[in-house]
Design an enzyme around this catalytic site. Structure first.
Site, PDB file in Angstrom:
ATOM      1  N   ASN A  59      14.568  -0.735   6.488  1.00  0.00           N
ATOM      2  CA  ASN A  59      13.354  -0.630   5.675  1.00  0.00           C
ATOM      3  C   ASN A  59      13.350   0.619   4.810  1.00  0.00           C
ATOM      4  OD1 ASN A  59      12.655   1.474   7.459  1.00  0.00           O
ATOM      5  ND2 ASN A  59      10.486   0.909   7.422  1.00  0.00           N
ATOM      6  N   GLY A 106       5.055 -13.043  18.356  1.00  0.00           N
ATOM      7  CA  GLY A 106       5.680 -13.190  17.050  1.00  0.00           C
ATOM      8  C   GLY A 106       7.171 -12.934  17.136  1.00  0.00           C
ATOM      9  N   LYS A 155      14.890  -6.984   4.091  1.00  0.00           N
ATOM     10  CA  LYS A 155      15.226  -6.023   5.138  1.00  0.00           C
ATOM     11  C   LYS A 155      16.584  -6.281   5.794  1.00  0.00           C
ATOM     12  CE  LYS A 155      10.611  -4.420   6.447  1.00  0.00           C
ATOM     13  NZ  LYS A 155       9.707  -4.126   7.584  1.00  0.00           N
ATOM     14  N   LYS A 186       0.816  -1.208   0.000  1.00  0.00           N
ATOM     15  CA  LYS A 186       0.000   0.000   0.000  1.00  0.00           C
ATOM     16  C   LYS A 186       0.858   1.270   0.000  1.00  0.00           C
ATOM     17  CE  LYS A 186      -4.025  -2.094   2.269  1.00  0.00           C
ATOM     18  NZ  LYS A 186      -4.933  -1.936   1.115  1.00  0.00           N
ATOM     19  N   SER A 187       2.170   1.109  -0.001  1.00  0.00           N
ATOM     20  CA  SER A 187       3.053   2.278   0.058  1.00  0.00           C
ATOM     21  C   SER A 187       2.860   3.234  -1.114  1.00  0.00           C
ATOM     22  CB  SER A 187       4.513   1.828   0.143  1.00  0.00           C
ATOM     23  OG  SER A 187       4.770   1.175   1.369  1.00  0.00           O
TER      24      SER A 187
END
Length: 284
Positions: free
Chosen positions: A88, A129, A67, A16-17
């Protein structure tokens, strides 16, 4: 020629960047472009060599799986990226050498600014996570004085992340399954404390199973924070609200990390007064 920036990854179609940066560029009337570009691991070095020579290139946002892999191709790494061990955002310095930073930590903390500006007797975060996003979150929260509990499918990996990224402090690693079943644990008085429960995993994302978390593990008045933004209202957040907790959705971090990169790329802060309009656009 038109100034431009990229977001790269493999895959990249879901990003969506371009929508976020394009929205801000249009609002500001800036003549520049922001594009998504599919870059494989094999093509990463060639891509960076290409854009580094282009005077119109202003920078690149980096998504998975690059990354960490990108670090070896950079001439400069700032303290934030070095501490997180992941990049990033890449941008050209004045001499056109490539520099890397990480805006994920700042983006994650942005919606917590009000709470973090206050004094607390104790701060604790349960981070669910152990992937790439968890790295930035661990570093960010440890720096803000949180005691951390990192939960993962691989207990050794969870412990290794803490030992690498937050060696100071009495942090804890635990298996993710611990939080799936109800508990009758009696929490102490949480007045004056700040408690977070963060889903830093892809569980709950469209196409993935939901995160199994029983909210009896969360102290009263905890903040539930899910970095997943597709869907925006995950079962994790829905269940948190039913249990009486405040929630923060994944668009908050997504927009926050993009804002820092935008200013670095285009030399102007994004028009954040339009955030509500942007959120509606992202939800279409």
């Amino acid at each position: 020629m038109t100034r431009y920036a990229h977001v790269i990854g493999d895959p990249i179609a879901q990003s969506k960047s371009p929508l976020i940066h394009g929205f801000w560029l249009e609002k500001l009337g800036v003549q520049a472009d922001y594009r998504a570009r599919h870059v494989t691991s094999e093509g990463l070095e060639d891509y960076l060599a290409e854009v580094g020579k282009d005077p119109d290139w202003r920078g690149t946002n980096v998504t998975m799986p690059h990354k960490q892999a990108v670090i070896g191709n950079l001439a400069h790494l700032d303290e934030t990226a070095a501490n997180i061990g992941a990049v990033n955002t890449i941008y050209p310095r004045d001499d056109r050498s490539l520099a890397g930073t990480n805006t994920d930590a700042a983006g994650f903390l942005e919606p917590l600014k009000t709470e973090l500006s206050q004094q607390h007797l104790f701060r604790m975060a349960r981070i669910l996570g152990t992937g790439g996003a968890a790295r930035a979150i661990i570093v960010a929260l440890a720096k803000e004085g949180f005691t951390l509990v990192v939960a993962g499918r691989n207990l050794d990996k969870a412990r290794a992340l803490l030992d690498e990224l937050a060696p100071a402090g009495e942090h804890h690693a635990i298996h993710l399954d611990h939080f799936a079943l109800a508990t009758d644990f009696a929490f102490d008085d949480r007045e004056g404390c700040l408690d977070l429960v963060v889903n830093a995993s892809p569980l709950g994302m469209k196409g993935n199973p939901p995160l199994a978390f029983d909210w009896s593990h969360a102290p009263p008045r905890s903040i539930a924070y899910d970095i997943v933004y597709s869907p925006i209202d995950t079962p994790f957040l829905q269940n948190a609200r039913r249990a009486g907790h405040r929630t923060i959705d994944g668009l908050s971090m997504l927009i926050g990390q993009a804002a820092s990169a935008f200013e670095l790329f285009f030399g102007a802060p994004p028009p954040r007064q339009h955030d509500e309009e942007l959120r509606k656009l992202l939800l279409k």
